[in-house]
Scaffold this active site. Sequence first.
Site, PDB file in Angstrom:
ATOM      1  N   HIS A 185     -28.355 -17.184   2.420  1.00 41.70           N
ATOM      2  CA  HIS A 185     -29.013 -16.512   3.566  1.00 41.70           C
ATOM      3  C   HIS A 185     -30.384 -17.024   3.539  1.00 41.70           C
ATOM      4  O   HIS A 185     -31.420 -17.136   4.294  1.00 41.70           O
ATOM      5  CB  HIS A 185     -29.080 -15.227   4.072  1.00 41.70           C
ATOM      6  CG  HIS A 185     -29.526 -14.308   2.546  1.00 41.70           C
ATOM      7  ND1 HIS A 185     -28.843 -14.604   0.789  1.00 41.70           N
ATOM      8  CD2 HIS A 185     -30.617 -13.490   2.336  1.00 41.70           C
ATOM      9  CE1 HIS A 185     -30.342 -13.536   0.408  1.00 41.70           C
ATOM     10  NE2 HIS A 185     -31.461 -13.451   1.179  1.00 41.70           N
ATOM     11  N   ASP A 186     -31.115 -17.684   2.367  1.00 44.81           N
ATOM     12  CA  ASP A 186     -32.352 -18.320   2.548  1.00 44.81           C
ATOM     13  C   ASP A 186     -32.246 -19.894   2.349  1.00 44.81           C
ATOM     14  O   ASP A 186     -33.265 -19.949   1.822  1.00 44.81           O
ATOM     15  CB  ASP A 186     -32.984 -17.599   1.366  1.00 44.81           C
ATOM     16  CG  ASP A 186     -33.180 -16.174   1.386  1.00 44.81           C
ATOM     17  OD1 ASP A 186     -33.718 -15.584   2.207  1.00 44.81           O
ATOM     18  OD2 ASP A 186     -33.423 -15.392   0.265  1.00 44.81           O
ATOM     19  N   ASP A 225     -20.457  -4.429  10.071  1.00 44.69           N
ATOM     20  CA  ASP A 225     -20.243  -3.164   9.141  1.00 44.69           C
ATOM     21  C   ASP A 225     -19.597  -3.253   8.438  1.00 44.69           C
ATOM     22  O   ASP A 225     -18.692  -3.475   7.652  1.00 44.69           O
ATOM     23  CB  ASP A 225     -20.053  -2.224  10.559  1.00 44.69           C
ATOM     24  CG  ASP A 225     -18.748  -2.249  11.051  1.00 44.69           C
ATOM     25  OD1 ASP A 225     -18.116  -2.902  10.957  1.00 44.69           O
ATOM     26  OD2 ASP A 225     -19.193  -1.738  12.418  1.00 44.69           O
ATOM     27  N   TRP A 274     -35.857  -4.404   5.354  1.00 49.84           N
ATOM     28  CA  TRP A 274     -36.816  -3.894   5.428  1.00 49.84           C
ATOM     29  C   TRP A 274     -36.616  -2.517   5.712  1.00 49.84           C
ATOM     30  O   TRP A 274     -36.506  -1.552   6.836  1.00 49.84           O
ATOM     31  CB  TRP A 274     -37.439  -4.196   7.242  1.00 49.84           C
ATOM     32  CG  TRP A 274     -37.677  -5.281   7.287  1.00 49.84           C
ATOM     33  CD1 TRP A 274     -38.037  -6.662   6.929  1.00 49.84           C
ATOM     34  CD2 TRP A 274     -37.893  -6.721   8.503  1.00 49.84           C
ATOM     35  NE1 TRP A 274     -38.553  -7.532   6.495  1.00 49.84           N
ATOM     36  CE2 TRP A 274     -38.675  -7.328   7.977  1.00 49.84           C
ATOM     37  CE3 TRP A 274     -37.140  -6.281   9.984  1.00 49.84           C
ATOM     38  CZ2 TRP A 274     -38.511  -8.831   9.495  1.00 49.84           C
ATOM     39  CZ3 TRP A 274     -37.930  -7.292  11.157  1.00 49.84           C
ATOM     40  CH2 TRP A 274     -37.950  -8.208  10.438  1.00 49.84           C
ATOM     41  N   ARG A 303     -27.634  -6.437  -6.647  1.00 47.72           N
ATOM     42  CA  ARG A 303     -28.435  -7.658  -7.284  1.00 47.72           C
ATOM     43  C   ARG A 303     -30.203  -6.592  -6.568  1.00 47.72           C
ATOM     44  O   ARG A 303     -30.686  -6.252  -5.305  1.00 47.72           O
ATOM     45  CB  ARG A 303     -28.251  -8.700  -5.680  1.00 47.72           C
ATOM     46  CG  ARG A 303     -28.795  -9.831  -5.111  1.00 47.72           C
ATOM     47  CD  ARG A 303     -29.614 -10.059  -4.457  1.00 47.72           C
ATOM     48  NE  ARG A 303     -29.970 -10.901  -4.126  1.00 47.72           N
ATOM     49  CZ  ARG A 303     -31.692 -11.092  -2.487  1.00 47.72           C
ATOM     50  NH1 ARG A 303     -32.411 -10.302  -2.596  1.00 47.72           N
ATOM     51  NH2 ARG A 303     -32.267 -12.322  -2.927  1.00 47.72           N
ATOM     52  N   GLY A 309     -23.265  -6.577  14.613  1.00 51.57           N
ATOM     53  CA  GLY A 309     -22.397  -5.343  15.366  1.00 51.57           C
ATOM     54  C   GLY A 309     -21.747  -5.156  13.722  1.00 51.57           C
ATOM     55  O   GLY A 309     -20.677  -3.934  13.595  1.00 51.57           O
ATOM     56  N   ILE A 352     -47.337 -10.425  -7.633  1.00 42.39           N
ATOM     57  CA  ILE A 352     -46.904  -8.880  -7.825  1.00 42.39           C
ATOM     58  C   ILE A 352     -47.840  -8.065  -7.484  1.00 42.39           C
ATOM     59  O   ILE A 352     -47.161  -7.026  -6.208  1.00 42.39           O
ATOM     60  CB  ILE A 352     -47.144  -8.810  -9.127  1.00 42.39           C
ATOM     61  CG1 ILE A 352     -46.331  -9.618 -10.188  1.00 42.39           C
ATOM     62  CG2 ILE A 352     -46.507  -6.855  -9.327  1.00 42.39           C
ATOM     63  CD1 ILE A 352     -46.561  -9.079 -11.584  1.00 42.39           C
ATOM     64  N   ASN A 392     -21.064   2.351  16.065  1.00 46.12           N
ATOM     65  CA  ASN A 392     -21.876   2.598  15.732  1.00 46.12           C
ATOM     66  C   ASN A 392     -22.739   1.155  15.754  1.00 46.12           C
ATOM     67  O   ASN A 392     -23.889   0.767  15.645  1.00 46.12           O
ATOM     68  CB  ASN A 392     -21.892   2.355  14.110  1.00 46.12           C
ATOM     69  CG  ASN A 392     -20.794   0.954  13.301  1.00 46.12           C
ATOM     70  OD1 ASN A 392     -21.440  -0.166  13.909  1.00 46.12           O
ATOM     71  ND2 ASN A 392     -20.241   1.050  11.790  1.00 46.12           N
ATOM     72  N   ASN A 393     -23.024  -0.164  16.932  1.00 42.94           N
ATOM     73  CA  ASN A 393     -23.397  -0.539  16.897  1.00 42.94           C
ATOM     74  C   ASN A 393     -25.137  -0.127  17.923  1.00 42.94           C
ATOM     75  O   ASN A 393     -25.000   0.592  18.680  1.00 42.94           O
ATOM     76  CB  ASN A 393     -22.590  -1.967  18.059  1.00 42.94           C
ATOM     77  CG  ASN A 393     -21.576  -2.988  17.787  1.00 42.94           C
ATOM     78  OD1 ASN A 393     -21.565  -2.487  16.436  1.00 42.94           O
ATOM     79  ND2 ASN A 393     -21.460  -3.031  17.987  1.00 42.94           N
ATOM     80  N   ASP A 407     -46.559  -3.683   0.286  1.00 47.04           N
ATOM     81  CA  ASP A 407     -45.926  -3.660  -0.571  1.00 47.04           C
ATOM     82  C   ASP A 407     -46.177  -2.477  -1.561  1.00 47.04           C
ATOM     83  O   ASP A 407     -47.272  -1.208  -1.474  1.00 47.04           O
ATOM     84  CB  ASP A 407     -47.292  -4.480  -1.092  1.00 47.04           C
ATOM     85  CG  ASP A 407     -46.563  -5.173  -2.929  1.00 47.04           C
ATOM     86  OD1 ASP A 407     -45.194  -5.582  -3.082  1.00 47.04           O
ATOM     87  OD2 ASP A 407     -46.982  -4.758  -3.673  1.00 47.04           O
TER      88      ASP A 407
HETATM   89  C1  NOJ Z   1     -35.599 -12.315  -0.177  1.00 50.84           C
HETATM   90  C2  NOJ Z   1     -34.720 -12.179   0.863  1.00 50.84           C
HETATM   91  O1  NOJ Z   1     -33.454 -13.298  -0.181  1.00 50.84           O
HETATM   92  C3  NOJ Z   1     -34.487 -12.891   1.433  1.00 50.84           C
HETATM   93  O2  NOJ Z   1     -33.869 -12.968   2.345  1.00 50.84           O
HETATM   94  C4  NOJ Z   1     -36.215 -11.837   2.109  1.00 50.84           C
HETATM   95  O3  NOJ Z   1     -36.435 -12.048   3.304  1.00 50.84           O
HETATM   96  C5  NOJ Z   1     -36.886 -11.587   1.126  1.00 50.84           C
HETATM   97  N1  NOJ Z   1     -36.171 -10.879  -0.098  1.00 50.84           N
HETATM   98  C6  NOJ Z   1     -38.426 -10.852   1.444  1.00 50.84           C
HETATM   99  O4  NOJ Z   1     -37.199  -9.119   0.910  1.00 50.84           O
HETATM  100 CA    CA Z   2     -20.904  -2.359  14.692  1.00 54.25          CA
HETATM  101 CA    CA Z   3     -45.151  -6.304  -5.266  1.00 56.74          CA
END
Ligand code: NOJ
Ligand code: CA
Ligand code: CA
Length: 722
Positions: free
Chosen positions: A362-363, A94, A140, A262, A92, A225, A75-76, A234
């Site tokens: 991740h942020d 999954d 996205w 989440r 890759g 917003i 599936n890659n 948006d």
């Molecule tokens: C917050 C997410 O945690 C971040 O990683 C993402 O890029 C932005 N919202 C936009 O979705």
């Molecule tokens: Ca994969």
């Molecule tokens: Ca918005």
Amino acid sequence: MRQVSENTGKKFLRKIAVIMAALLVVLVAYGVLGSATVSLATSVQDTDVTNKASFSTDVIYQIVTDRFYDGDKSNNPTGNVFNTSDLTKYHGGDWKGIIAKIEDGYLTGLGVTALWISSPVKNITVIDGSNNNASYHGYWGKDFFQTNAAFGSLSDFQELISVAHAHGIKIVIDFVPNHTSIGVYSEDGALYRDGSLVSTYSNDSQGIFNHEKEWSDFGTAENQIYHSIYGLSDLNQQNSTVDKYMKDSADMWIGLGVDGIRVDAVKHMSYGWLKNWLGSIYSKEGVFTFGEWYYGGITNDAEFSNFTNTSGMSLLDFRFANALRNALGSKTGTMVDLSSVVSSTSTDFDEVNDQVTFMDSHDMSRFMTLSGNNARAVEDAYVIMLTSRGVPNIYYGSEQYMTGSADPNNRGDMTSFSTASTAYQVISKIAPLRKSNPALAYGTTAERWVNNDVYIYERQFGNSVVLTAVNRSSDTGYDITGLYTNLPAGNYNDVMQGLLGGNNITVAGNKAVTAFNLAAGEAAVWEYTAPGSSAPIIGNVDPNMGKAGNVITITGEGFGDSTGTVKFDTAAATVNLWSDTMIKVTVPSVAAGKHKIYVTTSSGTTSNAYDGYDVLTGAQVSVRFMVNNATTAYGTNVYLVGNCYELGNWNAAKAIGPIYNSTATIGLYPTWFMDVNVPAGTTIEYKFIKKDSSGNVTWESGSNHTFKTPATGTATVSVNWQ
Ligand code: NOJ
Ligand code: CA
Ligand code: CA
Ligand code: NOJ
């Protein structure tokens, strides 16, 4: 060894019950048993994976799906979006890979009982030309009714859910209703519904998107917003098509068996729309939902606290995360600061135990990098996070001391699946306590001993107690004298068996702990699990908002084995399920507003009051209320008030607002507007009011405005100030 207590037998029974419940879930999932047996499986207790409402006893593990494990090379993606030596492209990973790591015991051995995975929906499949990134992170979205093929097919997703559930693991999906992809540089923000185009961003005749000219400057709530964040297209949730799309999509994933959600970027959608959407989710199923309200500080932020206290969803606990990172990671703060954040959040947040704690993500930079590659700091931070209030969330790979500062370096491929790493061992020793000792799930927190380097605190629920001690210093040990605890008199061994240097302690009858030395970097956890409780104690009620007829879950202990009664103030609720630690009831038809909940056992003992459950007037819709020509003096703002609970029941102090007046495509002063959740299909009466800076109120004159809200979908109602 932990102190041996009378409840060993009970613990054993609980274990058997959990195994049997898991077995039943498997049998039901494979169609071996009919659904009639499900109630048997769910009647065991709250460690059962079928308790989707409450995560109090869980430990979450956050996975960037693309970066965890490639379980299916077929599936890659192909072409320029795939490049395993470039962190901005697909690698890759999954769902098959996650399944493999559940089945080989890596995740169950770690002790985690929930996985937060990347958004599963179809994303753009080309490179975003504005930043040369692929959509490997899942933020996205393009079609929320189809899967991201790089993560797997629908049947792979279903397999992930059933394998996870069979192993006592819940699945939380990331969900991103705020936006699609970045406009003109890739696929023009196109949104599809199960393969059919809904709209692109630049050819948007139905108003699917917001079209403010400038990107958000993050200056005001209103600006955040309705403007684009970083160029992302948006979505206009106030559009009926988008509203229905997001409700139906959430229903679809919940229908597939998802246990929690989440919600990305909640600061960037209107409060009213979000609450209406959440109301829709909770009337389908009360799955645990927590939002991301990005916050960089440790002090009380009124909007953050208000959101978590009134929106009906939990939040990622940024204040706790930042304080923990400052104290143990960057050392820009102290343990005293951390302790004071723990203490102030216990009152700033109505339900501090339901917020989701974390130490990296991740942020943000990984903890290992933040601490200057100090492995002990990582381990000590896990000890604190896993024994503190809140639902702990572990970021994949930090248990293997992965490094990386900003995005995308903090999202590397899993470097190792070693079960021998000290951090892995620390987590695996403490995580089970979240289920076995209710002090961690539901308890209060008391600071017991603190200085800039040392934090010793105690969690307690009923008679169950967990005492944690951590010394962050890399060179100084401290003599701990004058320490008191509610642990019963006796000797206690460190739950981690000395893995981080922890010793035994002795507690005397006067609650004094015999003085000991807490060495540099040392961490220890001592616990006492009481043999149940003879009196009922409510730990949590989840969700904490909804309408009559919804099913909610009450967790705690001492409810007894035979069915008693549950009351919302004085109104009795129908009981759907009853066990000593978990009850499910249907919200009764009571007046909208906050209600206290009480549990009374079959022998007539009544619990503490849970304060309180937010009963909505009924199903909700999001209505945009607008008023034109509402001129005001500087410092005076416009609010909305009306004849239902959601509009403040004519109480000017509870009016909605200040409402907005500076969004070019929607309304500019002297036009004011706000998107508000109100009861569906109901004729409501309302007025706008003006409040000056000292709180003086001017009401609109004349008779009330009236409006019949739609039964479904959204609406806009616009009047002139009268
Ligand atoms: C917050 C997410 O945690 C971040 O990683 C993402 O890029 C932005 N919202 C936009 O979705
Ligand atoms: Ca994969
Ligand atoms: Ca918005
Ligand atoms: C008080 C306000 O003054 C009035 O305008 C409104 O109609 C009533 N509240 C509704 O009870």
